[in-house]
Design a protein around this motif. Structure first.
Motif: not given
Length: 519
Positions: A283-299
């Protein structure tokens, strides 16, 4: 603490037994019946006989029961050397062994370590292990089979199954509106439009994530939100292309995530004995995957239309979405799990994953201010959030489930999860009679009988009835939900529909509460 215990456990696994078990004690209705294992094994062989009182006990059984007993002793418990070992070494496997050790006590060992070590040693020398092999090799003087405790556990399983059956009966009493059979997403049409593949470098993985982007074609409605879709444990992106395509056609941009380490490749590695069975530790890696996608969208490195976000997932992907929405498990999980795991949760396997979170260090998550809704297919969380109305979630949630689901049973998982979340006028549970935990999983070549050319090779006993029809129903329900959320509309009471051979029930919070109380 866990690392030290694991090192001790696997260090012991290389120690040869000093002696083999001699006597099996069967405890039933307060009596303890001693059985010499060697005599029991000899009796099970062709032409076997015994001069002891064992034959007297066995003669109390009819011929079929005696035959079944010896068949049980000789039947394989574990048949794949590599996969079995990895399953046993996993967190969930250890919990099941610990629970079994309360029913099958090896001398004074209540942890399951002796049982585990003996299975490890047997798997080192043979490709399959039978109950007879295990009894002959257990390094103990006595093995006690507590049938009284086993009958209590079986009684609890029976009650849980009866509750599931009662749910089906209750749902069947609701008058249902006949709805025409949906033809959308049938056959090859599902793969008519393909996704765009985009690699996304992330700091927490050695290789970039491979994202699937489904961009709406010209002429579709302009939506205010975009969707992140996450497969479940052992699931892959291609299992949910039917859903991404359905949303794409209605105007929603969709990003389908991959989760290395807990996807279909991880299951392949498990089957080859190359890795442990994945569990909640991913789960920590899965949540990090999601956070990376959201960050890429924001940037701006991930460009998609839509201002607001819809999180969507199946099973463990659904739990990932709920955790990302800042739904922190309530205090006391360890105590709740001690009681839950004592019952060998074979009628609700999601409890194993929920309880593993006790040992998982969860990351501190960033809030998602643009979150608009959550769609959770075959979701779970009854042990994480046990109190009604205790979870302060401000966005609406769609929870879906099936009456044949024994991994995340709807009565205790989807219905109770809806009641645990603070009320929202658009939140709902959608239950499909005859659907199972794997009904939303589409495999290559899958047709109405539920099989396909895929790792899962799902048959009807796992996937339930008419998986393609269930997927079409779910696609429409998700679209209805998202359109109502977009328009700010509330769900107007419960709806019961008959669609072909399937019955669908759309329940608001009040209907879910009444249904839960009636069981």
């Amino acid at each position: 603490m866990i690392g030290l215990f694991g090192a001790l456990l696997f260090g012991l696994a290389g120690v040869s037994p000093l002696r083999a078990a001699e006597r099996l004690e069967v405890q039933l209705e307060g009596m303890v019946i001693p059985v010499w294992i060697r005599e029991l094994v000899d009796l099970g062989r062709p032409g076997g006989s015994s001069s002891s009182e064992l034959i007297t006990w066995l003669n109390l059984l009819d011929a079929d029961s005696r035959f079944d007993l010896f068949e049980l002793l000789q039947a394989p418990l574990l048949t794949d050397q590599s996969m079995a070992r990895q399953m046993l070494r996993s967190w969930a496997g250890r919990q099941l062994l610990d629970a079994v050790s309360d029913l099958v006590r090896v001398d004074d060992d209540s942890s399951g370590i002796v049982l585990f070590n003996t299975l490890e040693l047997l798997l080192n020398s043979q490709s399959e292990v039978t109950a007879q092999d295990l009894l002959e090799d257990l390094p103990a003087e006595n093995v006690r089979l507590d049938l009284d405790a086993l009958l209590q556990v079986a009684s609890r399983w029976r009650r849980q199954l009866q509750q599931q059956q009662q749910l089906v009966l209750t749902l069947g009493r609701f008058p249902a509106t006949q709805v025409p059979v949906l033809q959308e997403l049938a056959g090859k049409e599902v793969f008519a439009a393909g996704p765009e593949f985009k690699p996304l470098p992330v700091a927490h993985r050695t290789k970039p994530l491979q994202l699937e982007l489904w961009r709406p074609p010209d002429g579709t409605p302009l939506r205010s939100s975009w969707v992140v879709l996450m497969p479940g444990l052992g699931g892959s992106q291609d299992h949910f292309r039917w859903l991404a395509l359905s949303l794409q056609r209605k105007g929603w941009p969709v990003v389908v995530l991959e989760h290395p380490g807990s996807d279909a490749k991880a299951v392949h590695a498990l089957l080859k004995g190359q890795r442990l069975a994945p569990g909640a530790e991913v789960l920590p890696d899965r949540l990090a995957d999601l956070q990376a996608v959201l960050q890429a969208r924001e940037q701006g490195t991930l460009v998609l239309p839509g201002q607001k976000l819809v999180l969507m997932g199946h099973s463990l992907g659904a739990l990932t979405a709920l955790l990302a929405a800042d739904m922190t498990p309530e205090p006391g999980l360890y105590t709740r799990c001690r009681k839950a795991l004592d019952d060998l949760p074979l009628t609700n396997l999601s409890r194993l994953l929920q309880c593993q979170l006790v040992d998982v260090q969860m990351p501190k998550l960033q809030s998602i201010p643009q979150l608009e809704a959550i769609v959770a297919l075959n979701s779970f969380g009854s042990l994480l959030w046990p109190r009604h109305g205790a979870v302060p979630l401000s966005v609406p949630v769609l929870l879906t489930g099936g009456t044949l689901d024994l991994i995340t049973p709807p009565l205790t998982e989807q219905l109770d999860l809806l009641l645990a979340i603070s009320p929202h006028p658009a939140s709902r549970v959608v239950l499909v009679e005859g659907a199972s935990h794997f009904s939303p999983v589409r495999v290559e070549g899958q047709m109405g009988e539920g099989r396909g050319d895929d790792l899962f090779q799902l048959g009807e006993e796992l996937v339930g009835r008419e998986p393609l029809a269930v997927q079409r129903l779910l696609a429409v329900e998700i679209q209805i939900f998202l359109e109502q959320v977009e328009a700010g509309e509330a769900l107007q009471g419960a709806t019961h529909q008959q669609v072909g051979d399937l019955r669908l029930h759309r329940l608001d919070r009040n209907a879910a509460k009444r249904l839960r109380k009636s069981q």
